[in-house]
Design a protein around this motif. Structure first.
Motif, PDB file in Angstrom:
ATOM      1  N   ILE A 191      11.918 -28.329  44.714  1.00  0.00           N
ATOM      2  CA  ILE A 191      13.291 -27.832  44.685  1.00  0.00           C
ATOM      3  C   ILE A 191      14.219 -29.034  44.675  1.00  0.00           C
ATOM      4  N   THR A 192      15.179 -29.018  43.751  1.00  0.00           N
ATOM      5  CA  THR A 192      16.182 -30.075  43.703  1.00  0.00           C
ATOM      6  C   THR A 192      17.560 -29.446  43.852  1.00  0.00           C
ATOM      7  N   GLN A 193      18.502 -30.225  44.389  1.00  0.00           N
ATOM      8  CA  GLN A 193      19.868 -29.728  44.518  1.00  0.00           C
ATOM      9  C   GLN A 193      20.692 -30.266  43.354  1.00  0.00           C
ATOM     10  N   LEU A 194      21.409 -29.379  42.702  1.00  0.00           N
ATOM     11  CA  LEU A 194      22.249 -29.733  41.569  1.00  0.00           C
ATOM     12  C   LEU A 194      23.630 -30.180  42.052  1.00  0.00           C
ATOM     13  N   PRO A 195      24.386 -30.890  41.220  1.00  0.00           N
ATOM     14  CA  PRO A 195      25.721 -31.351  41.622  1.00  0.00           C
ATOM     15  C   PRO A 195      26.678 -30.213  42.005  1.00  0.00           C
ATOM     16  N   ASN A 196      26.451 -29.002  41.457  1.00  0.00           N
ATOM     17  CA  ASN A 196      27.335 -27.879  41.772  1.00  0.00           C
ATOM     18  C   ASN A 196      26.953 -27.179  43.073  1.00  0.00           C
ATOM     19  N   GLY A 197      25.935 -27.689  43.782  1.00  0.00           N
ATOM     20  CA  GLY A 197      25.533 -27.129  45.063  1.00  0.00           C
ATOM     21  C   GLY A 197      24.393 -26.120  44.974  1.00  0.00           C
ATOM     22  N   PHE A 198      24.053 -25.690  43.782  1.00  0.00           N
ATOM     23  CA  PHE A 198      22.939 -24.761  43.621  1.00  0.00           C
ATOM     24  C   PHE A 198      21.616 -25.517  43.714  1.00  0.00           C
ATOM     25  N   TYR A 199      20.548 -24.752  43.867  1.00  0.00           N
ATOM     26  CA  TYR A 199      19.210 -25.336  43.972  1.00  0.00           C
ATOM     27  C   TYR A 199      18.395 -24.921  42.753  1.00  0.00           C
ATOM     28  N   GLN A 200      17.617 -25.849  42.256  1.00  0.00           N
ATOM     29  CA  GLN A 200      16.817 -25.611  41.056  1.00  0.00           C
ATOM     30  C   GLN A 200      15.339 -25.752  41.390  1.00  0.00           C
ATOM     31  N   THR A 201      14.555 -24.761  40.979  1.00  0.00           N
ATOM     32  CA  THR A 201      13.108 -24.885  41.147  1.00  0.00           C
ATOM     33  C   THR A 201      12.546 -25.548  39.901  1.00  0.00           C
ATOM     34  N   GLU A 202      11.603 -26.437  40.108  1.00  0.00           N
ATOM     35  CA  GLU A 202      10.994 -27.163  39.003  1.00  0.00           C
ATOM     36  C   GLU A 202       9.487 -27.164  39.179  1.00  0.00           C
ATOM     37  N   CYS A 203       8.803 -27.182  38.054  1.00  0.00           N
ATOM     38  CA  CYS A 203       7.345 -27.191  38.060  1.00  0.00           C
ATOM     39  C   CYS A 203       6.847 -28.410  37.308  1.00  0.00           C
ATOM     40  N   LEU A 204       5.858 -29.065  37.869  1.00  0.00           N
ATOM     41  CA  LEU A 204       5.236 -30.213  37.226  1.00  0.00           C
ATOM     42  C   LEU A 204       4.262 -29.711  36.174  1.00  0.00           C
ATOM     43  N   TYR A 205       4.441 -30.143  34.964  1.00  0.00           N
ATOM     44  CA  TYR A 205       3.526 -29.728  33.898  1.00  0.00           C
ATOM     45  C   TYR A 205       2.293 -30.620  33.899  1.00  0.00           C
ATOM     46  N   PRO A 206       1.116 -30.013  33.705  1.00  0.00           N
ATOM     47  CA  PRO A 206      -0.133 -30.777  33.820  1.00  0.00           C
ATOM     48  C   PRO A 206      -0.327 -31.837  32.738  1.00  0.00           C
TER      49      PRO A 206
END
Length: 97
Positions: free
Chosen positions: A37-52
């Motif tokens: 999970i990363t926090q975006l500049p607008n305050g929202f949170y983004q889920t991200e997945c590592l691609y194999p």
């Protein structure tokens, strides 16, 4: 997330089993260590997945207003792919007589 579900849900035609590559992708997506999970500049949170395919290529999946919502989205995705893997293994015996 819609594209990710579409990409991983359109594998079967009739009773055909998914390919080995598809199953490996589901196993990767069902593992929580491949999510962040990363926090975006607008305050929202983004889920991200590592691609194999790479060691540091994170793909954004969803955006949520709270960190709890982002974690719930990840948990839901992990549950989704875990169920798909369970279904691939075929029917399981639940009761014998």
């Amino acid at each position: 997330m819609t594209y990710l579900y579409y990409k991983t849900s359109t594998h079967t035609v009739g009773n055909q089993k998914p390919s080995k590559k598809t199953i490996e992708q589901w196993e990767h997506l069902a593992n929580k260590k491949n999510w962040r999970i990363t926090q975006l500049p607008n305050g929202f949170y983004q889920t991200e997945c590592l691609y194999p395919e790479s060691e540091d290529d994170w793909k954004d999946i969803t955006r949520r207003e709270t960190i709890e919502g982002a974690e719930a989205a990840i948990d839901g995705s992990i549950d989704h792919f875990s169920k798909k893997l369970e279904a691939v293994s075929g029917p399981k015996v639940v009761k014998t007589f």
